[in-house]
Design a protein around this motif. Structure first.
Motif, PDB file in Angstrom:
ATOM      1  N   TYR A   1       0.548  -1.272  -0.052  1.00  0.00           N
ATOM      2  CA  TYR A   1      -0.077   0.187   0.128  1.00  0.00           C
ATOM      3  C   TYR A   1       1.010   1.636  -0.187  1.00  0.00           C
ATOM      4  CZ  TYR A   1      -4.450  -2.598   0.835  1.00  0.00           C
ATOM      5  OH  TYR A   1      -5.325  -3.233   0.636  1.00  0.00           O
ATOM      6  N   GLU A   2       2.105   1.170   0.234  1.00  0.00           N
ATOM      7  CA  GLU A   2       2.931   1.822   0.318  1.00  0.00           C
ATOM      8  C   GLU A   2       3.096   3.067  -0.786  1.00  0.00           C
ATOM      9  OE1 GLU A   2       7.546   3.620   1.304  1.00  0.00           O
ATOM     10  OE2 GLU A   2       6.666   2.072   1.147  1.00  0.00           O
TER      11      GLU A   2
ATOM     12  N   TRP B   1       6.456   9.814  -0.086  1.00  0.00           N
ATOM     13  CA  TRP B   1       5.594  10.452   1.113  1.00  0.00           C
ATOM     14  C   TRP B   1       5.830  11.782   2.308  1.00  0.00           C
ATOM     15  CZ3 TRP B   1       5.515   8.495   6.150  1.00  0.00           C
ATOM     16  CH2 TRP B   1       6.638   7.157   6.087  1.00  0.00           C
ATOM     17  N   ARG B   2       7.370  10.528   2.421  1.00  0.00           N
ATOM     18  CA  ARG B   2       8.475  11.054   3.289  1.00  0.00           C
ATOM     19  C   ARG B   2       8.567  12.637   3.347  1.00  0.00           C
ATOM     20  NH1 ARG B   2      11.377   7.418   7.273  1.00  0.00           N
ATOM     21  NH2 ARG B   2      10.828   5.844   6.980  1.00  0.00           N
ATOM     22  N   GLU B   3       9.347  13.109   1.958  1.00  0.00           N
ATOM     23  CA  GLU B   3       9.257  14.324   1.473  1.00  0.00           C
ATOM     24  C   GLU B   3       8.513  15.102   1.620  1.00  0.00           C
ATOM     25  OE1 GLU B   3      11.852  17.510   1.208  1.00  0.00           O
ATOM     26  OE2 GLU B   3      12.453  15.169   1.732  1.00  0.00           O
ATOM     27  N   ASP B   4       6.555  14.763   1.000  1.00  0.00           N
ATOM     28  CA  ASP B   4       5.755  15.214   1.104  1.00  0.00           C
ATOM     29  C   ASP B   4       5.214  15.916   2.395  1.00  0.00           C
ATOM     30  OD1 ASP B   4       6.121  15.056  -1.972  1.00  0.00           O
ATOM     31  OD2 ASP B   4       3.121  14.139  -1.901  1.00  0.00           O
TER      32      ASP B   4
ATOM     33  N   ARG C   1       9.251   1.677   6.996  1.00  0.00           N
ATOM     34  CA  ARG C   1       8.519   2.403   6.330  1.00  0.00           C
ATOM     35  C   ARG C   1       7.120   3.513   6.965  1.00  0.00           C
ATOM     36  NH1 ARG C   1       7.811  -2.674   4.336  1.00  0.00           N
ATOM     37  NH2 ARG C   1       5.884  -2.737   5.295  1.00  0.00           N
ATOM     38  N   GLY C   2       8.007   3.183   8.643  1.00  0.00           N
ATOM     39  CA  GLY C   2       7.221   4.306   9.344  1.00  0.00           C
ATOM     40  C   GLY C   2       7.396   5.721   9.933  1.00  0.00           C
ATOM     41  N   PHE C   3       6.935   6.173  10.702  1.00  0.00           N
ATOM     42  CA  PHE C   3       7.031   7.596  11.599  1.00  0.00           C
ATOM     43  C   PHE C   3       5.725   6.980  12.357  1.00  0.00           C
ATOM     44  CE2 PHE C   3       3.251   8.104   8.936  1.00  0.00           C
ATOM     45  CZ  PHE C   3       1.981   8.607   9.935  1.00  0.00           C
ATOM     46  N   ARG C   4       6.642   7.569  14.077  1.00  0.00           N
ATOM     47  CA  ARG C   4       5.595   8.109  15.397  1.00  0.00           C
ATOM     48  C   ARG C   4       5.687   9.432  15.158  1.00  0.00           C
ATOM     49  NH1 ARG C   4       8.020   6.083  20.911  1.00  0.00           N
ATOM     50  NH2 ARG C   4       6.968   4.446  20.108  1.00  0.00           N
TER      51      ARG C   4
END
Length: 242
Positions: free
Chosen positions: A123-124, A129-132, A180-183
């Protein structure tokens, strides 16, 4: 006195909605034999309330439930009695006495939530998307139309985003791959609640797309309240009962 129960919700229990969870906890407290207070209504109910409800499909390592007690029960005893009534997917983590004033209820004082988030396999998005997301966070204002049960509201999303850490998800259930994640620490107060799905959905909207349903795996790490201009865990309030 008021006791605050901290518990984790994971595994298959993530598919249990908030109302079903409330019914389960009512039964568990009753079976545990804790001296809980009941209201004075015709159909008497336990005086029990929960902090911010968790969405279906999300796991959590820190949910909070307040119960009014007729008399104190030692923390170790209460945790054992409640733990014996839990099913697989719910663990009792703490039981302590907290301020019993109305303004200090868990459901009232929640100010923020910490989430670990990542995309499901396959689904990534193909775009960065990180830069966005970094670009979005650099903006002073983020105009946002929030859909509610009563219609839509125009808000500024930026003040609702307290922090984002791209290296913070390791260790959460189902989120062992942190690549692929973030907090994220997001505002969770009444009327200004921002969910991870809404944050990432805004990235899709700005590209003229709609985020696929079930694209994200969400784990709620903790719920926070504000004291002396600082955010602290609800689990840090109160004291163990001896």
């Amino acid at each position: 006195m008021r006791a605050r129960v901290k518990f984790a919700k994971y595994g298959a229990m993530k598919f249990i909605g908030h109302l079903e969870l409330m019914r389960f906890m009512h039964g568990a407290v009753r079976r545990a034999g804790l001296p809980v207070k009941y209201d004075e209504g015709m159909h008497r109910r336990m005086v029990m309330s929960f902090a911010m409800p968790l969405g279906v499909g999300a796991t959590s390592s820190a949910e909070y439930m307040d119960i009014e007690m007729e008399e104190p029960v030692p923390t170790e005893t209460a945790m054992r009695l409640l733990g014996e009534q839990m099913c697989e997917g719910i663990d009792i983590l703490d039981f302590r006495e907290v301020d019993d004033s109305k303004k200090m209820k868990a459901m009232t004082i929640v100010a923020a939530a910490v989430y670990d988030v990542k995309f499901r396999e396959g689904y990534e998005p193909e775009w960065d998307w990180r830069e966005d997301l970094r670009t979005l966070l650099s903006l002073e204002t983020i105009p946002w139309v929030k859909e509610t049960k009563k219609g839509t509201r125009e808000l500024d999303m930026r003040p609702l985003i307290y922090s984002v850490d791209f290296e913070g998800v390791k260790g959460s259930p189902d989120l062992t791959d942190g690549s692929r994640g973030f907090r994220a620490c997001l505002c969770c107060s009444v009327g200004e609640n921002l969910k991870p799905e809404q944050l990432i959905g805004e990235l899709y909207r700005r590209r003229g797309q709609e985020m696929p349903a079930f694209a994200l795996i969400v784990h709620r790490v903790d719920l926070l309240t504000r004291q002396d201009e600082k955010l602290i865990s609800l689990g840090d309030l109160g004291n163990p009962i001896s």
